[in-house]
Enzyme design. Structure first.
Site, PDB file in Angstrom:
ATOM      1  N   CYS A  82       0.841  -1.197   0.000  1.00 42.72           N
ATOM      2  CA  CYS A  82       0.000   0.000   0.000  1.00 42.72           C
ATOM      3  C   CYS A  82       0.878   1.250   0.000  1.00 42.72           C
ATOM      4  O   CYS A  82       1.593   1.494  -0.965  1.00 42.72           O
ATOM      5  CB  CYS A  82      -0.990  -0.032   1.170  1.00 42.72           C
ATOM      6  SG  CYS A  82      -2.361   1.143   0.964  1.00 42.72           S
ATOM      7  N   HIS A 189      -3.694  -4.791   0.209  1.00 38.56           N
ATOM      8  CA  HIS A 189      -3.253  -5.315   1.510  1.00 38.56           C
ATOM      9  C   HIS A 189      -3.315  -6.846   1.493  1.00 38.56           C
ATOM     10  O   HIS A 189      -4.378  -7.422   1.709  1.00 38.56           O
ATOM     11  CB  HIS A 189      -4.153  -4.784   2.627  1.00 38.56           C
ATOM     12  CG  HIS A 189      -3.963  -3.338   2.920  1.00 38.56           C
ATOM     13  ND1 HIS A 189      -3.019  -2.881   3.818  1.00 38.56           N
ATOM     14  CD2 HIS A 189      -4.572  -2.236   2.426  1.00 38.56           C
ATOM     15  CE1 HIS A 189      -3.064  -1.558   3.863  1.00 38.56           C
ATOM     16  NE2 HIS A 189      -4.001  -1.143   3.017  1.00 38.56           N
ATOM     17  N   GLU A 191      -2.308  -8.825   3.728  1.00 39.02           N
ATOM     18  CA  GLU A 191      -2.639  -9.312   5.070  1.00 39.02           C
ATOM     19  C   GLU A 191      -4.138  -9.300   5.323  1.00 39.02           C
ATOM     20  O   GLU A 191      -4.620  -9.899   6.295  1.00 39.02           O
ATOM     21  CB  GLU A 191      -1.903  -8.493   6.130  1.00 39.02           C
ATOM     22  CG  GLU A 191      -2.459  -7.114   6.398  1.00 39.02           C
ATOM     23  CD  GLU A 191      -2.014  -6.049   5.406  1.00 39.02           C
ATOM     24  OE1 GLU A 191      -2.276  -4.859   5.674  1.00 39.02           O
ATOM     25  OE2 GLU A 191      -1.424  -6.393   4.357  1.00 39.02           O
TER      26      GLU A 191
END
Length: 207
Positions: A82, A189, A191
């Site tokens: 990001c 992202h 994650e």
């Protein structure tokens, strides 16, 4: 210290990145200052917020110079996530004009609405259209959705760096890679993008 260094510039949810890395059997440790980086096997540079604030934090901790040293001198693989991807660029203007890490030549500009008047910031799930195959995306089909939150995007100076694009606001570069160095960036992202995000992180650790 060895393992996967996760750079903490105070502008991201480090805990979620650390948890995701642990899920793919990494040994992450958090680094806030250059003196803490040790001898990492891999480096992850996450971030949310403005380009100016992100680079200011890296400079305060001596991390800009140290990240360049790790890549240039030791060829340690680096993944920007990001804002972390955007900070790989030459320069950005969000929050005030600032120089980036300069690892991937290009600039960071604000997303511009096209005829469909999409919402900015771009928040939510969207797909990757892969331009070329690289090991970072091994086992991830083109068209796979990932989770995005951003208002700015990286505009690379060389099309050879573009790995994937995303069809929003006329299309933007969502995955980049240096042609010769182990430097990668993803605008989304991983994650927050299970299970595809975990696959991408696992692929990164294999580099």
């Amino acid at each position: 210290m060895s393992g996967t260094a996760v750079i903490d510039n105070g502008l991201s949810n480090i805990d979620s990145v650390v948890r995701a890395l642990k899920e793919v059997a990494a040994t992450p440790y958090v680094v806030g200052f250059a003196s803490e980086i040790g001898e990492p096997d891999h480096i992850v540079l996450p971030g949310v917020g403005s380009f100016f604030d992100g680079m200011s934090a890296l400079n305060r901790g001596g991390l800009k110079a140290e990240l360049l040293n790790q890549v240039d001198s030791y060829a340690v693989p680096l993944l920007g996530i990001c804002l972390g991807m955007q900070m790989l660029a030459t320069a950005g203007a969000e929050g005030g004009q600032s120089e980036g890490l300069g690892l991937l030549p290009g600039i960071v500009a604000k997303l511009e609405q096209d005829g469909g008047s999409p919402r900015i910031p771009h928040i939510g799930w969207n797909e990757l259209h892969q331009v070329r195959s690289i090991p970072l995306l091994k086992g991830i089909p083109t068209g796979t959705d990932f989770y995005f939150v951003h208002s700015y995007h990286f505009q690379p100076a060389d099309s050879a760096m573009v790995v994937a694009t995303t069809p929003y606001c006329g299309g933007f570069t969502s995955v980049v890679a240096h042609p010769e160095m182990p430097v990668f960036g993803v605008q989304f992202h991983p994650e927050k993008s299970h299970p595809a995000g975990l696959r991408l992180l696992s692929n990164f650790l294999e580099l």
